[in-house]
Design an enzyme around this catalytic site. Structure first.
Site, PDB file in Angstrom:
ATOM      1  N   GLU A   1       7.928  48.835  17.784  1.00 53.38           N
ATOM      2  CA  GLU A   1       7.498  49.635  16.552  1.00 53.38           C
ATOM      3  C   GLU A   1       7.791  50.956  16.477  1.00 53.38           C
ATOM      4  OE1 GLU A   1       3.858  51.109  16.918  1.00 53.38           O
ATOM      5  OE2 GLU A   1       3.213  50.535  14.777  1.00 53.38           O
TER       6      GLU A   1
ATOM      7  N   ASP B   1       4.302  48.728  21.538  1.00 53.33           N
ATOM      8  CA  ASP B   1       3.618  49.782  20.374  1.00 53.33           C
ATOM      9  C   ASP B   1       4.238  51.069  20.716  1.00 53.33           C
ATOM     10  OD1 ASP B   1       0.985  49.901  18.931  1.00 53.33           O
ATOM     11  OD2 ASP B   1       0.472  51.091  20.366  1.00 53.33           O
TER      12      ASP B   1
HETATM   13  C1  NOJ Z   1       0.476  51.058  16.174  1.00 51.80           C
HETATM   14  C2  NOJ Z   1      -0.515  49.745  16.004  1.00 51.80           C
HETATM   15  O1  NOJ Z   1       0.151  48.914  15.235  1.00 51.80           O
HETATM   16  C3  NOJ Z   1      -1.917  50.125  15.441  1.00 51.80           C
HETATM   17  O2  NOJ Z   1      -2.600  49.408  15.035  1.00 51.80           O
HETATM   18  C4  NOJ Z   1      -2.501  51.339  16.544  1.00 51.80           C
HETATM   19  O3  NOJ Z   1      -3.576  51.920  16.039  1.00 51.80           O
HETATM   20  C5  NOJ Z   1      -1.696  52.331  17.053  1.00 51.80           C
HETATM   21  N1  NOJ Z   1      -0.135  51.632  17.367  1.00 51.80           N
HETATM   22  C6  NOJ Z   1      -2.165  52.730  18.440  1.00 51.80           C
HETATM   23  O4  NOJ Z   1      -2.062  51.912  19.438  1.00 51.80           O
END
Ligand code: NOJ
Ligand code: CA
Length: 547
Positions: A274, A215
């Site tokens: 991500e 993440d």
């Molecule tokens: C990215 C995640 O995909 C999202 O759902 C989340 O709110 C944020 N990161 C914070 O962890």
């Protein structure tokens, strides 16, 4: 562990790590299958439906967070990284899931949320208890600015939150949270944090996971002088261009190298990040060095408008930015974005566009990630304001899978025997799994067919890509191996368009796949063929056929 995955070196074009030839399916655990009738999906529900993924033809699944969490951000606020939240089941349920998946040749990737914990994590409870607590320095605490306000102008990624700092009355300092105040940022410059989070990785690696989706990795390194960001640009979830001292700093790369070393202790595992940076040249710096992430999701691609030339430009820019030894990853949606059938469906043709773009996803050079339900062409769920849950309006993309028609089984649509936590996607009556599995012309049948074709083709798995110059509203490329050559083309227009660049004579027998099941017979016009409105097509080209 039984041998999983499949070889991709069939004709000698490429051999390499398993994830290069893999198709990965994202599951949002709350919305896949509810096994115990509380309206929320869970791990036993997923275990019981793994054959659906085998029949679909994917190689791995990625589970969004299922860890203990107060669910302020639906699991991205973790209060215990090494336990399963009771809503989703138990650690034993997780072990059973991994075992059943591996027995079927499916790999399992889990989400890892390193930038922040929940405010209820024991580390933060200790950290905020006093300025001299043992874990004070595990999070990012700062004195107030001279005017008593936040230490700098950094903003939360959620505009409704505003400042990225919250004041803690009892200890008189501010703490940083890049997302909700309930998600305090960890201090990755503290070696104790690095060690503790590395142990979290080891915990799941020992339990047999095949990798992690990381993440917001770009957030791990912040400016060590805490300088103000230029301007206050804070667009909805990630308009990241042109700022920033609060992410994508050199320290980020140092931390990722350390994370990679931990994962490498366990051999052939995957870390996909991500990397929410809308500049492909910067995004690829996370994979180009070869000792950081294996793969990075490409949000520039995910956020494109319906414009063939924008797709073409972006795809070529990615290929030019990526080191030859690195490998692309592609996704068209996730739990933070409106679903493709809705995003491109304002004129009522979202289903056709979702098919076209699904074929694109599955035939590009790289590792595709399918967001659960996109294989059904699901549109967003209609979530009335009184049922809205998420602070950032993302509920609509997180609706449960309709397994059966609502007319037969009620509002739970086979996902749950009670009313689900969010409404199932509209159109469940037609788009449910049961109906689509029985219909050879459905979007589900299309995904299955294209995944079968991919599986049998080294060119599609591992071959190079060559983008062709295209007419307006057309996108076309070739994929080749030593033994096969495909011309893959997309007509983004809602009228027929001529496709140029066809090699040799082609006939209906050479149409390996089309998104328009009842298309008229193929007609050649001097090395050109007519594509139907919004058609995506895979044409077999005979090697050595003259241009
Ligand atoms: C990215 C995640 O995909 C999202 O759902 C989340 O709110 C944020 N990161 C914070 O962890
Ligand atoms: Ca449940």
């Amino acid at each position: 562990m039984p041998k999983v995955g499949r070889p991709v070196e069939a004709d000698g074009v490429s051999s390499g790590p398993w994830w290069r030839g893999a198709v990965i399916y994202q599951i949002y655990p709350r919305s896949f299958v509810d096994s115990n009738g509380d309206g929320i999906g869970d791990l036993p529900g997923i275990s019981a439906h793994l054959d659906y993924l085998v029949d679909l033809g994917v190689d791995a699944l990625w589970l969004s967070p299922f860890y203990r969490s107060p669910m302020a951000d639906f699991g991205y606020d973790v209060s215990d990284y090494t336990d399963v939240d009771p809503i989703f089941g138990t650690l034993e349920d997780f072990d059973r899931l991994v075992e059943s998946a591996h027995a079927r040749g499916l790999r399992v990737i889990v989400d890892w949320v390193p930038n922040h914990t929940s405010e209820h994590h024991a580390w933060f409870v200790n950290s905020r208890s006093s300025r001299i607590s043992a874990q004070r320095n595990w999070y990012i605490w700062r004195d107030p600015a001279p005017d008593g306000g936040p230490p700098n102008n950094w903003q939360s990624q959620f505009p409704r939150v505003g400042s990225g700092w919250s004041f803690d009355e009892p200890t008189g300092q501010w703490y940083l949270h890049s997302y909700l105040p309930a998600q305090p940022d960890l201090n990755w410059d503290n070696p104790a944090v690095v060690e503790a989070m590395s142990d979290v990785l080891r915990f799941w690696l020992r339990r047999g996971v095949d990798g992690f989706r990381v993440d917001v990795p770009q957030r791990l390194g912040k400016d060590r002088a805490f300088r103000d960001n230029p301007g206050l640009a804070n667009e909805p979830l990630a308009g990241f261009v042109g700022r920033r001292y609060d992410e994508d700093q050199p320290a980020t790369h140092e931390h990722l190298r350390g994370i990679r070393r931990v994962v490498d202790e366990f051999g052939d595992r995957l870390i996909v990040g991500e990397v929410y940076i809308l500049d492909q040249r910067r995004m690829t710096t996370y994979v180009n060095p070869g000792d950081e992430l294996h793969l990075a999701h490409n949000f520039t691609f995910l956020r494109l408008d319906w414009d063939a030339s924008a797709f073409r430009r972006t795809l070529i820019e990615l290929e030019q930015s990526l080191d030859p030894a690195a490998w692309p990853a592609w996704c068209l949606g996730n739990h933070d974005h409106s679903r493709i059938a809705s995003r491109f469906g304002a004129d009522g043709r979202g289903q056709e566009r979702a098919r076209l773009i699904g074929l694109l996803l599955l035939t590009l050079r790289g590792t595709p990630f399918i967001y659960y339900g996109d294989e059904l062409g699901l549109p967003d769920s209609a979530v009335p304001p009184d049922l809205a849950l998420d602070i950032h309006d993302r509920d609509r993309a997180r609706g449960p899978i309709p397994w059966l028609p609502t007319s037969r089984v009620g509002l739970g649509a086979g996902f749950s025997r009670v009313v689900p936590w969010l409404p199932v996607a509209s159109n469940a009556e037609i788009l449910n799994v049961d109906a689509q599995a029985a219909d050879p012309t459905s979007t589900l049948s299309m995904y299955r067919a294209i995944l079968r074709l991919r599986r049998s083709s080294t060119a599609l798995n591992a071959g190079p890509v060559e983008y062709l110059d295209g007419a307006r509203e057309m996108l076309a490329y070739r994929r080749r191996s030593d033994f096969e050559s495909w011309l893959i083309a997309f007509n983004f227009a809602v009228e027929p368009r001529l496709l140029e660049g066809v090699q040799g004579d082609v006939s209906d027998n050479d149409v390996a796949f089309t998104t328009i099941p009842d298309r008229p017979r193929l007609r050649m016009y001097r090395r050109r063929i007519m594509l139907e409105p919004l058609e995506g097509i895979v044409l077999r080209q005979h090697q050595g056929g003259g241009a």
